[in-house]
Design an enzyme around this catalytic site. Structure first.
Site, PDB file in Angstrom:
ATOM      1  N   HIS A 159     -10.598  24.669 -23.928  1.00 55.73           N
ATOM      2  CA  HIS A 159     -10.146  23.333 -23.564  1.00 55.73           C
ATOM      3  C   HIS A 159     -10.962  22.799 -22.389  1.00 55.73           C
ATOM      4  CE1 HIS A 159      -6.155  24.596 -25.463  1.00 55.73           C
ATOM      5  NE2 HIS A 159      -6.408  23.445 -26.043  1.00 55.73           N
ATOM      6  N   CYS A 257       2.756  24.346 -17.427  1.00 53.77           N
ATOM      7  CA  CYS A 257       3.764  23.373 -17.004  1.00 53.77           C
ATOM      8  C   CYS A 257       3.369  21.964 -17.427  1.00 53.77           C
ATOM      9  CB  CYS A 257       3.993  23.423 -15.497  1.00 53.77           C
ATOM     10  SG  CYS A 257       2.629  22.810 -14.500  1.00 53.77           S
TER      11      CYS A 257
END
Length: 269
Positions: A159, A257
């Site tokens: 990513h 998160c």
């Protein structure tokens, strides 16, 4: 910057099935995740902890399921088909518990992982990767039209935020490796705004969290050389946490998160 002030974080506990995704020491991973969640709370966040879903081994990596900016949530379309169900739980939490406006991606061909979406506080960069395509980048641009949004090619199978993250106001943290530096050059060519860069000797140190005036980075045991660079170059509060187990299959810090800023603080979640 107001862009990096948050009131809430959404996290998910680690399922036993995460073992199927790599050589992870599960008990150690759980301890590290507990320390990570404790740190988020110490930084002033109300943390919503979701139970683990054994049917979804990667559910701990909640970042990939939504992009939240200015109190609005874009629900993603994860590039890995087996992760599609992860978004259903997150959608409910963001809508029902945090009362966020929800934007859905209408293009069925779009692929978008949150780990490929980098918001600098001024503009978006979206990594075009194994997990995210051009249609996914267009979805980000459509969801947040007030900001420039630029697609950036990222080497597979990683990513964008594996290589580059925001380490402070107008500061990008980037690894010293060849691939990371090439991604940075692409970003600098396409960027609407200018940024300072902090180059780190260990590529894995580039994945950091900047929130509520504090830089969160990995521990001295994991990134000894880069830890020294952070100590010398960063003059605002820093905290470190060991995320070595989760980092075996993901970025670790950002991926675990979803950060949210609510204008009205919610109690008794």
């Amino acid at each position: 910057m107001a862009a990096f002030r948050y009131t809430h974080a959404v996290v998910c506990r680690i399922p036993l099935s995460l073992r199927t995704r790599g050589e992870i020491e599960l008990e150690e991973a759980k301890k590290q995740h507990e320390n990570y969640v404790r740190l988020l709370r110490e930084l002033g966040l109300d943390v919503i902890e979701l139970p683990p879903d054994e049917a979804l081994p990667e559910c701990v990596f909640v970042e990939d399921t939504a992009v939240v900016c200015n109190g609005t949530a874009l629900i993603t379309r994860p590039g890995a088909a087996h992760r599609a169900k992860e978004v259903e739980t997150i959608r409910v939490v963001l809508k029902k518990e945090l009362d966020l406006p929800i934007i859905e991606i209408s293009d069925s061909k779009a692929k978008l992982d949150g780990g490929d979406v980098l918001f600098t506080g001024r503009e978006f960069f979206v990594g075009i990767s194994q997990w995210t395509n051009e249609a996914g980048a267009r979805a980000v641009a459509a969801a947040f039209p007030e900001y420039p949004c630029t697609p950036i090619k990222v080497p597979d199978p990683k990513h964008l935020k594996t290589y580059i993250t925001v380490g402070g106001p107008d500061l990008l943290c980037v690894g010293a490796g060849k691939e990371a530096q090439e991604v940075l050059k692409r970003m600098e060519r396409e960027a609407t705004f200018s940024y300072q860069t902090l180059t780190l000797p260990e590529d894995e140190a580039a994945n950091v969290l900047y929130l509520n005036g504090t830089l969160v980075h990995r521990s001295i045991d994991e990134i000894p050389q880069s830890f020294k660079v952070f100590s010398e170059k960063i003059d605002y509060p820093r905290r470190s946490v060991n995320i070595s187990q989760l980092a075996k299959t993901s970025c670790g810090l950002t991926s675990s998160c979803i950060l949210v800023r609510r204008s009205r603080h919610i109690r008794n979640l």
